[in-house]
Every structure is written in C-alpha cells, then in structure tokens.
Design a protein around this motif. Sequence first.
Motif, short mmCIF file in Angstrom:
data_model
loop_
_atom_site.label_atom_id
_atom_site.label_comp_id
_atom_site.label_asym_id
_atom_site.label_seq_id
_atom_site.Cartn_x
_atom_site.Cartn_y
_atom_site.Cartn_z
N LEU A 43 -28.93 -14.74 10.25
CA LEU A 43 -28.39 -14.38 8.95
C LEU A 43 -29.38 -13.46 8.24
CD1 LEU A 43 -25.99 -15.10 7.06
CD2 LEU A 43 -27.50 -16.80 6.02
N ALA A 44 -28.89 -12.31 7.77
CA ALA A 44 -29.76 -11.32 7.15
C ALA A 44 -28.97 -10.54 6.09
CB ALA A 44 -30.30 -10.35 8.20
N PRO A 45 -29.66 -9.95 5.12
CA PRO A 45 -28.96 -9.12 4.13
C PRO A 45 -28.23 -7.97 4.83
CG PRO A 45 -31.24 -9.51 3.46
CD PRO A 45 -31.10 -10.01 4.88
N SER A 46 -27.04 -7.64 4.34
CA SER A 46 -26.28 -6.55 4.96
C SER A 46 -25.82 -5.50 3.97
CB SER A 46 -25.05 -7.12 5.69
OG SER A 46 -24.24 -7.84 4.79
N LEU A 47 -25.72 -5.86 2.69
CA LEU A 47 -25.17 -4.92 1.71
C LEU A 47 -25.74 -5.25 0.34
CD1 LEU A 47 -22.81 -2.71 1.52
CD2 LEU A 47 -21.47 -4.58 0.57
N ILE A 48 -26.09 -4.22 -0.39
CA ILE A 48 -26.52 -4.38 -1.79
C ILE A 48 -25.43 -3.76 -2.66
CG2 ILE A 48 -28.22 -3.72 -3.53
CD1 ILE A 48 -30.31 -3.68 -1.25
#
Length: 145
Positions: A43-48
């Motif tokens: 699980l990781a950041p994908s969109l800001i």
Amino acid sequence: GDETVKRQRPYDHADHGTITPEARAFLEETLTELTGEETPADLAPSLITSYQRLTLGAHEAGERATLDLAVELRAMDGRHVELRDDVGLVETKTGEGRGRLDEELRPAGCEPISISKYRLGIGLLLAEDPDSASVESLRSCFVAA
C-alpha cells in the motif's frame, strides 16, 4: 446500501504524500475492521488531490452545497491535470436531492453526475477505470499542467 465510510486522523502537512508509521497503523486497523482482511504490504500513496472549497448552507431545510475550484489531481510521478479556470465542481446536499440550488442548476445546463475526485484522477492519470463513466464525460474539463 452503498454507504461511504469516512475515517480521518490529524496529519502533519510536512508528511503529505507519505504514509507515516502512525498512519500505516491507522490504515491497518481501519481496513481490517471494515473489510476483515489484512492491509496489503505494498500500500502506497498514488494520487494527491488539492482544491479550494467554498461551502454554502441554507437556514431552512438543511440544504448545503460545496463548490470546488482550482482542482488539481497529481500522480506521485509528478504528472498532473488541473480543472479549467472556467469550471467548478458543485455538490449539493439535500435530503431528497431536490433542493433549491438543484432547481436553479438544471435550467442553467448543469446536469447532475456522480463523481469521485480520486477515481477521476486515477482514470485521467494512472489507469483506465471502466466503471467510472464520469472520467470520459469530464475529461474536457481538465487540462494537463
């Protein structure tokens, strides 16, 4: 029914775009509680998503509306799109979806559509989203930045 569950916790602005150990623990606890499954290790950041929001509230009937302007959707690799300057996203919130603002918007040519800014960003920047027809209908409202 299809009810959205929103959980939140304070997050330092300096940590924006990262998952801190405290945030990972919060995600693991919340996702396990809601789904009964373990949180994926990758699980990781994908969109800001960023935007300016104006909120309006009526004195009677509990009607509310939000107007999002300067919407920017940014992938973690830096690619991003912005909502055109002449477009805003209006969300009306009423008991039956038939508030006074809804009645004023329809004759002005504003048709209701169900969107998620997150799914819109994924569809515009990262992957095809076959379940999100709003991506194609709103593509012309965004410009590459």
